[in-house]
Scaffold this motif. Structure first.
Motif, PDB file in Angstrom:
ATOM      1  N   GLN A  67       0.815  -1.210   0.000  1.00  0.00           N
ATOM      2  CA  GLN A  67       0.000   0.000   0.000  1.00  0.00           C
ATOM      3  C   GLN A  67       0.852   1.266   0.000  1.00  0.00           C
ATOM      4  O   GLN A  67       0.364   2.340  -0.318  1.00  0.00           O
ATOM      5  N   SER A  68       2.143   1.135   0.344  1.00  0.00           N
ATOM      6  CA  SER A  68       3.026   2.304   0.397  1.00  0.00           C
ATOM      7  C   SER A  68       3.740   2.579  -0.920  1.00  0.00           C
ATOM      8  O   SER A  68       3.779   3.710  -1.383  1.00  0.00           O
ATOM      9  N   CYS A  69       4.329   1.524  -1.526  1.00  0.00           N
ATOM     10  CA  CYS A  69       5.148   1.755  -2.717  1.00  0.00           C
ATOM     11  C   CYS A  69       4.671   1.001  -3.959  1.00  0.00           C
ATOM     12  O   CYS A  69       5.233   1.174  -5.038  1.00  0.00           O
ATOM     13  N   GLY A  70       3.649   0.147  -3.822  1.00  0.00           N
ATOM     14  CA  GLY A  70       3.121  -0.573  -4.974  1.00  0.00           C
ATOM     15  C   GLY A  70       3.850  -1.846  -5.341  1.00  0.00           C
ATOM     16  O   GLY A  70       3.501  -2.504  -6.317  1.00  0.00           O
ATOM     17  N   TYR A  71       4.865  -2.241  -4.562  1.00  0.00           N
ATOM     18  CA  TYR A  71       5.621  -3.463  -4.844  1.00  0.00           C
ATOM     19  C   TYR A  71       4.672  -4.665  -4.884  1.00  0.00           C
ATOM     20  O   TYR A  71       3.741  -4.756  -4.085  1.00  0.00           O
ATOM     21  N   LEU A  72       4.912  -5.603  -5.803  1.00  0.00           N
ATOM     22  CA  LEU A  72       4.098  -6.806  -5.934  1.00  0.00           C
ATOM     23  C   LEU A  72       4.895  -8.002  -5.429  1.00  0.00           C
ATOM     24  O   LEU A  72       5.952  -8.323  -5.962  1.00  0.00           O
ATOM     25  N   LEU A  73       4.388  -8.650  -4.388  1.00  0.00           N
ATOM     26  CA  LEU A  73       5.045  -9.803  -3.775  1.00  0.00           C
ATOM     27  C   LEU A  73       4.175 -11.028  -3.964  1.00  0.00           C
ATOM     28  O   LEU A  73       3.054 -11.090  -3.467  1.00  0.00           O
ATOM     29  N   ASN A  74       4.683 -12.011  -4.677  1.00  0.00           N
ATOM     30  CA  ASN A  74       3.998 -13.285  -4.882  1.00  0.00           C
ATOM     31  C   ASN A  74       4.472 -14.227  -3.777  1.00  0.00           C
ATOM     32  O   ASN A  74       5.624 -14.647  -3.766  1.00  0.00           O
ATOM     33  N   MET A 100       2.882  -5.540   4.614  1.00  0.00           N
ATOM     34  CA  MET A 100       2.017  -5.900   3.486  1.00  0.00           C
ATOM     35  C   MET A 100       0.597  -6.116   4.014  1.00  0.00           C
ATOM     36  O   MET A 100       0.406  -6.345   5.210  1.00  0.00           O
ATOM     37  N   PRO A 101      -0.411  -6.043   3.151  1.00  0.00           N
ATOM     38  CA  PRO A 101      -1.788  -6.279   3.596  1.00  0.00           C
ATOM     39  C   PRO A 101      -1.908  -7.653   4.266  1.00  0.00           C
ATOM     40  O   PRO A 101      -1.140  -8.568   3.956  1.00  0.00           O
ATOM     41  N   PRO A 102      -2.867  -7.810   5.161  1.00  0.00           N
ATOM     42  CA  PRO A 102      -2.997  -9.082   5.868  1.00  0.00           C
ATOM     43  C   PRO A 102      -3.387 -10.255   4.971  1.00  0.00           C
ATOM     44  O   PRO A 102      -3.058 -11.393   5.268  1.00  0.00           O
ATOM     45  N   LYS A 103      -4.095  -9.979   3.878  1.00  0.00           N
ATOM     46  CA  LYS A 103      -4.494 -11.053   2.965  1.00  0.00           C
ATOM     47  C   LYS A 103      -4.220 -10.616   1.529  1.00  0.00           C
ATOM     48  O   LYS A 103      -4.553  -9.502   1.145  1.00  0.00           O
TER      49      LYS A 103
END
Length: 133
Positions: A67-74, A100-103
């Motif tokens: 939510q802060s920088c838009g990074y995508l973590l799989n 990161m978001p909880p879900k």
């Protein structure tokens, strides 16, 4: 069954393959414990296995969007719950260290609009390319 996607930015060189959903190795807590890497999670899985008849769990490969920088973590999402306890794994953004978001996102709808985490100026093209198990 899971699905694999290719994410691409039309403006910069950002490209990533992600895997979402579940496979056969997600069928029980005992099976998950065999491949799960994070130590605290492994320990907590063992605790829930001892009370498996009264426990529920949700585990899948998901896409966390910072939510802060838009990074995508799989990464793997794991949530376990019993009448006396609950556990959900958590991640910090590898880029900015924000929580990161909880879900995570479990499925990407056809009309999904993901922003490019590198340039931030373009929506990513999302193309499903494989079902995985």
């Amino acid at each position: 069954m899971g699905e694999a996607y290719k994410l691409n930015c039309g403006r910069c060189s950002y490209s990533q393959e992600i895997f979402l959903g579940i496979g056969f190795r997600y069928c029980s807590l005992s099976t998950i414990q065999e491949w799960y890497e994070e130590e605290e999670g492994k320990k907590r899985i063992a605790e829930f296995i001892h009370h498996e008849e009264e426990s529920t769990y949700d585990c899948f490969d998901g896409l966390y969007v910072c939510q802060s920088c838009g990074y995508l973590l799989n990464a793997i999402y794991l949530h376990m719950e019993s009448t006396a306890d609950s556990y959900t794994n958590r991640y910090a953004c590898p880029r900015c260290s924000a929580p990161m978001p909880p879900k995570p996102i479990e499925y990407i709808p056809k009309d999904a609009e993901l922003n490019c985490p590198d340039c931030g100026k373009e929506k990513l093209t999302v193309q499903a390319f494989m079902d995985w198990d």
